[in-house]
Write a protein that holds these residues in place. Structure first.
Motif, short mmCIF file in Angstrom:
data_model
loop_
_atom_site.label_atom_id
_atom_site.label_comp_id
_atom_site.label_asym_id
_atom_site.label_seq_id
_atom_site.Cartn_x
_atom_site.Cartn_y
_atom_site.Cartn_z
N GLU A 107 39.89 31.67 39.40
CA GLU A 107 40.48 32.74 40.21
C GLU A 107 39.78 34.08 39.96
OE1 GLU A 107 44.78 35.00 40.68
OE2 GLU A 107 44.74 32.90 40.03
N ALA A 108 39.50 34.37 38.68
CA ALA A 108 38.81 35.62 38.36
C ALA A 108 37.38 35.59 38.90
CB ALA A 108 38.80 35.84 36.85
N GLU A 109 36.73 34.44 38.79
CA GLU A 109 35.38 34.32 39.32
C GLU A 109 35.38 34.51 40.84
OE1 GLU A 109 31.59 31.21 39.31
OE2 GLU A 109 33.22 30.99 37.85
N ARG A 120 36.93 41.37 27.32
CA ARG A 120 38.12 40.63 27.70
C ARG A 120 39.09 40.65 26.51
NH1 ARG A 120 38.86 35.11 28.90
NH2 ARG A 120 38.36 34.74 26.72
N SER A 173 40.63 45.45 28.37
CA SER A 173 41.61 44.82 29.26
C SER A 173 42.98 44.78 28.61
CB SER A 173 41.14 43.40 29.62
OG SER A 173 39.82 43.42 30.12
N ARG A 221 45.23 36.68 33.05
CA ARG A 221 45.54 38.08 33.36
C ARG A 221 44.42 39.00 32.88
NH1 ARG A 221 51.00 36.38 32.04
NH2 ARG A 221 50.62 36.85 29.84
N ASN A 249 41.25 38.19 32.29
CA ASN A 249 40.06 37.94 33.11
C ASN A 249 40.10 38.74 34.40
OD1 ASN A 249 38.85 36.06 31.39
ND2 ASN A 249 39.79 34.30 32.38
N ARG A 250 41.25 38.71 35.05
CA ARG A 250 41.38 39.41 36.33
C ARG A 250 41.25 40.93 36.14
NH1 ARG A 250 42.93 38.23 41.39
NH2 ARG A 250 43.85 39.92 42.63
N ALA A 277 37.59 41.71 35.51
CA ALA A 277 36.82 41.59 36.75
C ALA A 277 37.07 42.77 37.67
CB ALA A 277 37.18 40.28 37.45
N LYS A 278 38.33 43.19 37.79
CA LYS A 278 38.66 44.33 38.66
C LYS A 278 38.00 45.61 38.14
CE LYS A 278 42.49 46.87 40.74
NZ LYS A 278 41.86 48.17 40.45
#
Length: 326
Positions: free
Chosen positions: A15-17, A80, A102, A301, A303-304, A307-308
């Motif tokens: 999902e993060a990717e 991360r 993060s 969470r 990871n996202r 990424a953001k």
């Protein structure tokens, strides 16, 4: 031209990717197993992986001045997690790179872990398991968390989450923090006290402080002798807060009933692991390898969030202030 992202963290989920791909990025992976940390990557291989990379989502690998200098196109390094002691922040600042953390993603996981260690030690689960393996079936007498006093040293978000959880056991919650947040304490029914009172009254002590020159070995032999006899000490914060040699002594003498340790002073320094070996050999110690935050949900969470933040930097936007180191 698409931004090039290296995701070298263990367990970087699909999902993060996809979030990165949906925003025009190309994601490079290390090829390591999901169970392998990126600090095991050989320097030469890491140098190769970073060629042409604009943003790096990193786990525990060292981000050195040498690497940053070799890769001038690398604009943002996203840890991360919340710690950034593996990143040469001074070099990043001097070289004009952004460093991102993060925070918040793994708070529920760490709080669950801390309470789980309290319960495991109180009920003497490890000792009972070892006894059964040795074909000894006599019940061991433990203690309860119910209606006991839990002392939180440091009162940030994770400590507050621990406080909310133990209130479900009708526990009395004490807290110490140099900068008390009375609103947060009132919300969970905690009471701020000075350190001596917390040490003397708490049946369980949970550490939630950063590691600084001021907090290193904050829990030395003298301070741990101030704990109630039979107290349980839990550290899911940072190795180095506890003098591990003194902790071995106080556990062997039964001054402390037990210790739950997710972090150790020697985890990044093999020369300091002698006391870790002594600690994890004790039956009244529950240990884990800095994995309190490593729930599947918590990692997703973080990871996202990483990424953001990378997308924000690469697209000229300012990331959330709580995420910014440099």
């Amino acid at each position: 031209m698409a931004f090039q992202i290296l995701a070298s963290t263990r367990f970087f989920d699909a999902e993060a990717e996809q979030l990165l791909v949906d925003h025009g990025c190309e994601v490079r992976r290390t090829g390591l197993s999901q169970d392998v940390q990126d600090d095991t990557i050989a320097p030469g291989e890491l140098d190769r992986l970073l060629t042409g990379i604009d943003g790096w989502i990193v786990g525990t690998a060292l981000v050195t001045r040498d690497l940053l200098t070799k890769h001038p196109q690398l604009k943002v390094i996203a840890r991360r997690g919340v710690g950034y002691d593996t990143v040469d922040v001074t070099a990043a600042r001097e070289l004009g790179r952004r460093v991102i953390i993060s925070p918040g993603g793994n708070e529920p996981a760490v709080a669950d872990h801390a309470v789980g260690m309290m319960l495991a030690l109180a009920k003497r689960l490890r000792e009972g398991h070892l006894a059964m393996q040795a074909d000894r079936w006599s019940p061991l007498v433990g203690t309860e968390l119910c209606e006991k006093t839990v002392g939180l040293v440091g009162f940030g978000r994770i400590a507050q989450a621990v406080g909310r959880r133990v209130r479900g056991f009708d526990a009395n919650v004490l807290a110490y923090d140099p900068h008390p947040n009375n609103e947060a304490a009132n919300a969970i029914g905690a009471r701020f006290v000075e350190m001596p009172e917390l040490l003397g009254k708490s049946d369980y002590i949970s550490l939630h402080l950063p590691l600084t020159e001021q907090t290193r070995h904050l829990f030395d032999r003298n301070r741990m002798l101030q704990l109630k006899r039979g107290a349980i000490l839990v550290n899911t914060a940072r190795g180095g807060l506890i003098d591990e040699a003194a902790l071995v002594e106080l556990l062997r003498s039964n001054h402390l009933m037990g210790a739950g340790l997710d972090v150790f002073e020697g985890e990044a320094d093999p020369s300091k692991r002698e006391h870790i070996k002594e600690l994890i050999a004790l039956p009244n110690v529950i240990a884990s390898a800095h994995s309190a935050g490593s729930s599947r949900e918590g990692l997703m969470r973080t990871n996202r969030l990483a990424a953001k933040s990378v997308l924000d930097v690469l697209n000229g936007r300012e990331p959330s202030p709580q995420c910014v180191v440099v």
